[in-house]
Write an enzyme that holds these catalytic residues in place. Structure first.
Site, PDB file in Angstrom:
ATOM      1  N   TYR A 293       0.831  -1.202   0.000  1.00 28.29           N
ATOM      2  CA  TYR A 293       0.000   0.000   0.000  1.00 28.29           C
ATOM      3  C   TYR A 293       0.870   1.259   0.000  1.00 28.29           C
ATOM      4  O   TYR A 293       0.506   2.278  -0.590  1.00 28.29           O
ATOM      5  CB  TYR A 293      -0.934   0.007   1.218  1.00 28.29           C
ATOM      6  N   ASN A 316     -13.080  -1.360  -4.926  1.00 24.98           N
ATOM      7  CA  ASN A 316     -12.924  -1.767  -6.321  1.00 24.98           C
ATOM      8  C   ASN A 316     -14.063  -2.687  -6.742  1.00 24.98           C
ATOM      9  O   ASN A 316     -14.285  -3.732  -6.145  1.00 24.98           O
ATOM     10  CB  ASN A 316     -11.583  -2.472  -6.493  1.00 24.98           C
ATOM     11  N   CYS A 324      -6.476  -5.434  -7.727  1.00 21.17           N
ATOM     12  CA  CYS A 324      -6.212  -5.141  -6.321  1.00 21.17           C
ATOM     13  C   CYS A 324      -5.617  -6.345  -5.600  1.00 21.17           C
ATOM     14  O   CYS A 324      -5.079  -6.201  -4.501  1.00 21.17           O
ATOM     15  CB  CYS A 324      -7.482  -4.654  -5.625  1.00 21.17           C
ATOM     16  N   HIS A 325      -5.697  -7.532  -6.225  1.00 25.13           N
ATOM     17  CA  HIS A 325      -5.081  -8.711  -5.610  1.00 25.13           C
ATOM     18  C   HIS A 325      -3.560  -8.610  -5.600  1.00 25.13           C
ATOM     19  O   HIS A 325      -2.890  -9.352  -4.866  1.00 25.13           O
ATOM     20  CB  HIS A 325      -5.517  -9.987  -6.348  1.00 25.13           C
ATOM     21  N   GLU A 351      -0.219 -15.886 -11.721  1.00 26.31           N
ATOM     22  CA  GLU A 351       0.579 -14.872 -12.412  1.00 26.31           C
ATOM     23  C   GLU A 351       2.072 -15.107 -12.214  1.00 26.31           C
ATOM     24  O   GLU A 351       2.875 -14.910 -13.143  1.00 26.31           O
ATOM     25  CB  GLU A 351       0.174 -13.483 -11.926  1.00 26.31           C
TER      26      GLU A 351
END
Length: 356
Positions: A293, A316, A324-325, A351
């Site tokens: 953050y 979101n 946002c993950h 990912e």
């Protein structure tokens, strides 16, 4: 519409194997899967003694909650919401109450008024099939409201097919969630589409030019989120597809196969200028990487806005596409995610593997 019967990433066997177990009433599969029967709208445990439908009329779920959210109601013969071989008068009583008014939002005081201890109800439901009584009632209500979206039918058609009369049951469940059909004072109409993913079903709201919302259907607060969207922006929502949802469905499928790293689906963002700027920063986090953050706040040009950034991330309405993950705690641990930490971890692992 994607009508795939694979509803959960926890299911690993082919449908033919589940169907064989369903036909044979194989007790080894009790608690492993649940069978939804499209022709009747009920879901059963594998050992149900009812006459078995054809395979094309079945779909299989890893959990009772998945079946409820897909719009199925529990079978009265095999009681799939009970543990195998056990019964609970309290659970049966509460399920009957839920079925008597699917649109009701149950609260602890409602149970106390009936002489039922809310803590006992919560504990028994949790131990029986992994969700509290309130979660069960919500899943049943959500499933009934989402059924018409999932099937692609008009509200009135689904209402008639479900055997409900005007102004009750199914139509109320849909209308309370999505609003009434468009009238003269509606500023804009969105189409709602059900999309199956390896992490569970999602609902997409889009018009002809952009995606407005994409959420997992079991997200707590989804009904409130949709209500706020409708009321604040004068929107009406109807079942249906648009070119945007077709593109989205294709891109999500490629993403989950590890073949897509950047989405091209146009997005419509809601919120204040600050919230929109936070969402745009999220879209800058590279595939396969994570930011804290603090890093996100610095990229925003406001290093002290960490808490405000975290709140904006939590608002979101288009997860995955607005990733946002990819935001984690300063200690490297996973932090809150509207779809649940298990989904967040799954997305990050996907990912990471594909990027390397």
């Amino acid at each position: 519409m994607n009508q795939s019967s694979s509803q959960s990433s926890n299911r690993s066997l082919p449908d033919s194997e589940y169907y064989r177990a369903f036909l044979d009433r194989d007790s080894n599969y009790d608690g492993i899967f649940f069978a939804g029967v499209r022709s009747t709208g009920i879901f059963c445990r594998p050992t149900c003694s009812a006459r078995k439908p054809k395979l094309e009329n079945c779909e299989f779920f890893a959990t009772a909650q998945d079946a409820l959210l897909a719009g199925y109601r529990p079978c009265k013969r095999c009681h799939p919401t009970d543990h195998p071989g056990s019964t609970s008068p309290l659970i049966k009583e509460l399920i009957t109450l839920v079925e008597s008014d699917l649109t009701r939002r149950w609260k602890d005081q409602d149970l106390r008024a009936r002489g039922i201890d809310p803590t006992t109800a919560r504990r028994q439901f949790k131990s029986r099939f992994g969700m509290t009584f309130v979660a069960y009632a919500r899943a049943r209500r959500m499933g009934e409201g989402l059924k018409t979206i999932r099937s692609g039918e008009r509200v009135i058609d689904a209402q008639i097919d479900s055997g409900y009369e005007s102004g009750s049951g199914f139509r109320d469940a849909f209308s309370k969630m999505m609003g009434s059909p468009p009238s003269g004072n509606v500023a804009h109409t969105l189409k709602a589409e059900w999309i199956d993913t390896p992490l569970g079903p999602m609902i997409a709201l889009a018009d002809e030019s952009a995606l407005h919302l994409l959420e997992f259907v079991d997200r707590p607060g989804l009904e409130t989120e949709i209500l706020r969207l409708r009321q604040k922006h004068g929107l009406a929502i109807l079942p249906g597809r648009t070119p945007i949802t077709e593109l989205l469905e294709s891109e999500l499928a490629s993403y989950f196969r590890g073949q897509l790293q950047e989405f091209t689906t146009p997005l419509h963002l809601y919120g204040s200028d600050f919230q929109k700027s936070v969402l745009k920063i999220l879209q800058q986090i590279p595939y396969g990487e994570t930011w804290t953050y603090a890093q996100q706040s610095e990229a925003l040009g406001n290093p002290k806005a960490i808490r405000a950034v975290a709140r904006a991330n939590g608002m979101n309405q288009i997860p995955i596409l607005i990733p946002c993950h990819r935001v984690i705690g300063s200690d490297g641990k996973l932090t809150g995610y509207s779809g649940g930490l298990a989904r967040k971890e799954w997305l990050l692992d996907l990912e990471k593997r594909r990027k390397s």
